[in-house]
Design a protein around this motif. Sequence first.
Motif: not given
Lengths: 157, 479
Positions: B342-368
């Motif tokens: 509630v009292f902190s500024a929210s996550l910078p949007p580029y970090l949120a999109s990086a998180a989405i990309a990271a989870v996508d990567y993990l889903e697509e490449n379970p070999s890692v």
Amino acid sequence: MGKLYVEAKPSVDLNKNTEWFMYPGVWTTYIAILFVSWFLVLSVFGCTPGVAWTVVNLFHFAVTYHFFHWKKGTPFAEDQGIYNALTWWEQMDNGKQLTRNRKFLTAVPVVLYLIASHTTDYQQPMLILNTLAVFVLVVAKFPNMHKVRIFGINAGN
Amino acid sequence: MALAMVNVTASVLDWVSSAFDAPTRAVVFGVPIDGHLVVEALLVVVILFQLTRKSYKPPKKPLTEKEIDELCDDWVPEPLTPQITEDMMYEPPTLESAAGPHAIVNGKEVVNFASANYLGLVGNEKITDSCVGALEKYGVGSCGPRGFYGTIDVHLDCEQKIAKFLGTPDSILYSYGISTIFSVIPAFCKKGDIIVADEGVHWAVQNGLYLSRSTVVYFKHNDMKSLENKLEEVTRRSKQPEKVRRYIVVEAIYQNSGQIAPLDEIVRLKEKYRFRIILDESHSFGVLGNSGRGLADHCGVPIEKIDIITAGMGNALATDGGFCTGSVRVVDHQRLSSSGYVFSASLPPYLASAAIAAVDYLEENPSVLSKLRTNIATLFNELSDVPGLVLASHILSPIVFLKLKKSTGTGKTDIDLLDSIAKQALEEDSVLIATTKRSSLDKCKLPIGLRLFVSASHSESDLLKAAASLKRVAASVIS
């Protein structure tokens, strides 16, 4: 229709635990509760009025001793524990002694005692129990007993 | 025994009542003086006396001259700044490039084992592209807390993505990794609640426990017997165990020791004693489990059994911020009651999109994940016979923790010894290793040691190089 709503000045007591006692009508409500409970005891137990007053007196002793003089601190976490070592009686009126509220609350157990002992015709064992109750309550409310813990009872955190 | 008590009370009462009912000894103005009249008169006099006094505030007694003099004599002046000691002059090695598996320190290229880059996502193109896209679209900062125009669609997408990935109903994002756990704990645990926590939790969790003002009981690190004893003790001791909220706080992979919490045991105990679990998965999200879903996946525990899961995204996901998941009510409660949300500024949007990309990567490449696991196994094998140091972490943990076989005596000399090993490894063999540094506020009593963070992008040669270097340096330093 007259004054349906009483205008209450916002009280300057910042302690949420005790500021409810500053409102007008609290004294009347307190006395009304005592009378209603006497009536309830009388109707439920079917005892003599004297025994009912004794029951009310003892119950009043137990409840007020526990909540005014035994439980310390407040149920509100936002005050960050500044009242953690003080009982409700010591927190009242910001620690000011002999205010009107305190004098009223000191007089109530005595009046209850007088009524209870009179209506039971000073018989035992009610008399000794009533006397004990009023003695403990009145001594606990002396200004000299402010923040005093006899024998360290109830001094713990 | 009871009969004796009854007799005693009866005789006391008799004595007292006889004192009260003593035949009237005096007659004053025709009124017989009974005992109770004396008591009542005394009471009335005392009350009237009190009623007629003026109200006053209890006085604050000022100090007398003598007390002032005594205090002044006792005072010993302290310098304005403390003496600068040699450890204060210590400068840790500074990275001059990205914290990937190979980094540049002081102009030299080193093998980096000090960054928790478990999936090797630092410098990954997909993530960088998504960041650049988000930067061009949204700018850098979000300029507001979530409740006041700081919510951007990437935040909501990221929350949905994480919730869907883990299989929970909902999740909530925080803007700083460690503030996740120390906002979540006070949001749920208040004064009067009981928390049973592991003694090896890291400082952020300890801070959360302190901020919650609940009663905290610590159990021995990762010891399920000790946990059971503490749960039993706490349930027995509290007068109404059903009315009090009770929590168990554990980490999935402990930062301070590399141990993995046995979640199935903990869930069994939780159901037996009816506690709630708060699990911090910062180092196990994206690492443990067949698909990287964390400790629940690894132990085969259905995710609904864990009440609150938090994680910082700064480790495997290579972004910043954190998230918390659980049931809908758990997540919903935090939107208004969690201080960090509630009292902190929210996550910078580029970090949120990086998180989405990271989870996508993990889903697509379970070999890692299997690559990471082989790397951990290799390093674990290689490091099993380092002279003077012993492996203290779990065999599957990506944090490989080495502690001294024999402590040199004080904590200070231990830290110096480990620091010299790390320094030598860096200077001579270009291997960057970190020692566990505990802040002065940290109350954790676990032994300190050397920590190696294994990454999926470390090559076999990197791991062998690090192991060889450690063996050599340890042999020379610890003699």
